[in-house]
Design a protein around this motif. Structure first.
Motif, PDB file in Angstrom:
ATOM      1  N   ALA A   1       0.828  -1.204   0.000  1.00  0.00           N
ATOM      2  CA  ALA A   1       0.000   0.000   0.000  1.00  0.00           C
ATOM      3  C   ALA A   1       0.864   1.256   0.000  1.00  0.00           C
ATOM      4  O   ALA A   1       0.578   2.226  -0.720  1.00  0.00           O
ATOM      5  CB  ALA A   1      -0.929  -0.009   1.213  1.00  0.00           C
ATOM      6  N   VAL A   2       1.933   1.252   0.793  1.00  0.00           N
ATOM      7  CA  VAL A   2       2.843   2.402   0.826  1.00  0.00           C
ATOM      8  C   VAL A   2       3.505   2.591  -0.535  1.00  0.00           C
ATOM      9  O   VAL A   2       3.616   3.720  -1.033  1.00  0.00           O
ATOM     10  CB  VAL A   2       3.900   2.219   1.943  1.00  0.00           C
ATOM     11  CG1 VAL A   2       5.017   3.226   1.816  1.00  0.00           C
ATOM     12  CG2 VAL A   2       3.245   2.304   3.311  1.00  0.00           C
ATOM     13  N   ASP A   3       3.940   1.502  -1.169  1.00  0.00           N
ATOM     14  CA  ASP A   3       4.570   1.590  -2.489  1.00  0.00           C
ATOM     15  C   ASP A   3       3.596   2.148  -3.532  1.00  0.00           C
ATOM     16  O   ASP A   3       3.963   2.987  -4.356  1.00  0.00           O
ATOM     17  CB  ASP A   3       5.084   0.228  -2.941  1.00  0.00           C
ATOM     18  CG  ASP A   3       6.332  -0.202  -2.197  1.00  0.00           C
ATOM     19  OD1 ASP A   3       6.977   0.656  -1.552  1.00  0.00           O
ATOM     20  OD2 ASP A   3       6.669  -1.400  -2.259  1.00  0.00           O
TER      21      ASP A   3
ATOM     22  N   ALA B   1       1.608   6.539  -6.945  1.00  0.00           N
ATOM     23  CA  ALA B   1       0.509   7.404  -7.382  1.00  0.00           C
ATOM     24  C   ALA B   1       0.875   8.878  -7.180  1.00  0.00           C
ATOM     25  O   ALA B   1       0.614   9.717  -8.057  1.00  0.00           O
ATOM     26  CB  ALA B   1      -0.768   7.069  -6.628  1.00  0.00           C
ATOM     27  N   ASN B   2       1.465   9.218  -6.058  1.00  0.00           N
ATOM     28  CA  ASN B   2       1.892  10.597  -5.816  1.00  0.00           C
ATOM     29  C   ASN B   2       2.965  11.021  -6.818  1.00  0.00           C
ATOM     30  O   ASN B   2       2.970  12.150  -7.297  1.00  0.00           O
ATOM     31  CB  ASN B   2       2.410  10.765  -4.390  1.00  0.00           C
ATOM     32  CG  ASN B   2       1.293  10.722  -3.379  1.00  0.00           C
ATOM     33  OD1 ASN B   2       0.141  11.009  -3.688  1.00  0.00           O
ATOM     34  ND2 ASN B   2       1.630  10.342  -2.150  1.00  0.00           N
TER      35      ASN B   2
ATOM     36  N   PRO C   1      10.967   1.591  -3.536  1.00  0.00           N
ATOM     37  CA  PRO C   1      10.019   0.737  -2.816  1.00  0.00           C
ATOM     38  C   PRO C   1      10.487   0.458  -1.386  1.00  0.00           C
ATOM     39  O   PRO C   1      11.665   0.565  -1.067  1.00  0.00           O
ATOM     40  CB  PRO C   1       9.978  -0.549  -3.640  1.00  0.00           C
ATOM     41  CG  PRO C   1      11.200  -0.531  -4.464  1.00  0.00           C
ATOM     42  CD  PRO C   1      11.619   0.891  -4.630  1.00  0.00           C
ATOM     43  N   VAL C   2       9.534   0.114  -0.541  1.00  0.00           N
ATOM     44  CA  VAL C   2       9.845  -0.267   0.833  1.00  0.00           C
ATOM     45  C   VAL C   2      10.698  -1.535   0.790  1.00  0.00           C
ATOM     46  O   VAL C   2      10.364  -2.479   0.066  1.00  0.00           O
ATOM     47  CB  VAL C   2       8.541  -0.527   1.630  1.00  0.00           C
ATOM     48  CG1 VAL C   2       8.824  -1.080   3.011  1.00  0.00           C
ATOM     49  CG2 VAL C   2       7.713   0.737   1.711  1.00  0.00           C
ATOM     50  N   PRO C   3      11.799  -1.573   1.530  1.00  0.00           N
ATOM     51  CA  PRO C   3      12.638  -2.790   1.508  1.00  0.00           C
ATOM     52  C   PRO C   3      11.870  -3.989   2.050  1.00  0.00           C
ATOM     53  O   PRO C   3      11.188  -3.898   3.068  1.00  0.00           O
ATOM     54  CB  PRO C   3      13.816  -2.452   2.420  1.00  0.00           C
ATOM     55  CG  PRO C   3      13.758  -0.989   2.643  1.00  0.00           C
ATOM     56  CD  PRO C   3      12.370  -0.534   2.368  1.00  0.00           C
TER      57      PRO C   3
END
Length: 127
Positions: free
Chosen positions: A50-52, A57-58, A77-79
């Motif tokens: 979701a964070v990625d 999107a931002n 991306p989040v590791p």
């Protein structure tokens, strides 16, 4: 519990199998088999995804609404934990194996090493 009970016929193979399969996620066996991935639950993977997606999107919004020479850098991306070969069809980095097309495997994208997405896949993702 003494594991020698299995050799002494006091513990059945079925019972031993059930005990091993239901070990906690942070057990020494799971850490040996899955490495850092033993600490990550499904919720952790979904939150990282979701964070990625939000960062992407931002970034896309910023790219569309900025001048040609003032493009922001793509988000990182989040590791994810490292996975060993053969763990649930995934390889290192926790990414599923790249799908193959009729022409063979897709070449990786130069910016992040992930497989390049086709326009139809992007259209399908964004609806």
């Amino acid at each position: 519990m003494d594991l020698l009970d299995w050799h002494r016929d006091r513990l059945s193979a079925r019972r031993l199998s059930v005990l091993v399969k239901h070990l906690p996620r942070d057990s020494a066996l799971n850490r040996e088999l899955h490495g850092e991935g033993a600490d990550w639950s499904v919720t952790d993977h979904l939150l990282a995804a979701a964070v990625d997606h939000l960062a992407a999107a931002n970034w896309m919004f910023a790219c569309v609404n900025s001048d040609e020479g003032d493009q922001p850098e793509a988000p990182t991306p989040v590791p994810r934990p490292e996975y060993r070969e053969g763990d649930d069809g995934e390889t290192d980095g926790g990414e599923p194996d790249a799908p193959e097309t009729a022409a063979g495997p897709r070449p990786p994208d130069a910016s992040n090493g992930r497989p390049a997405l086709s326009p139809s896949q992007l259209a399908h993702f964004f609806g």
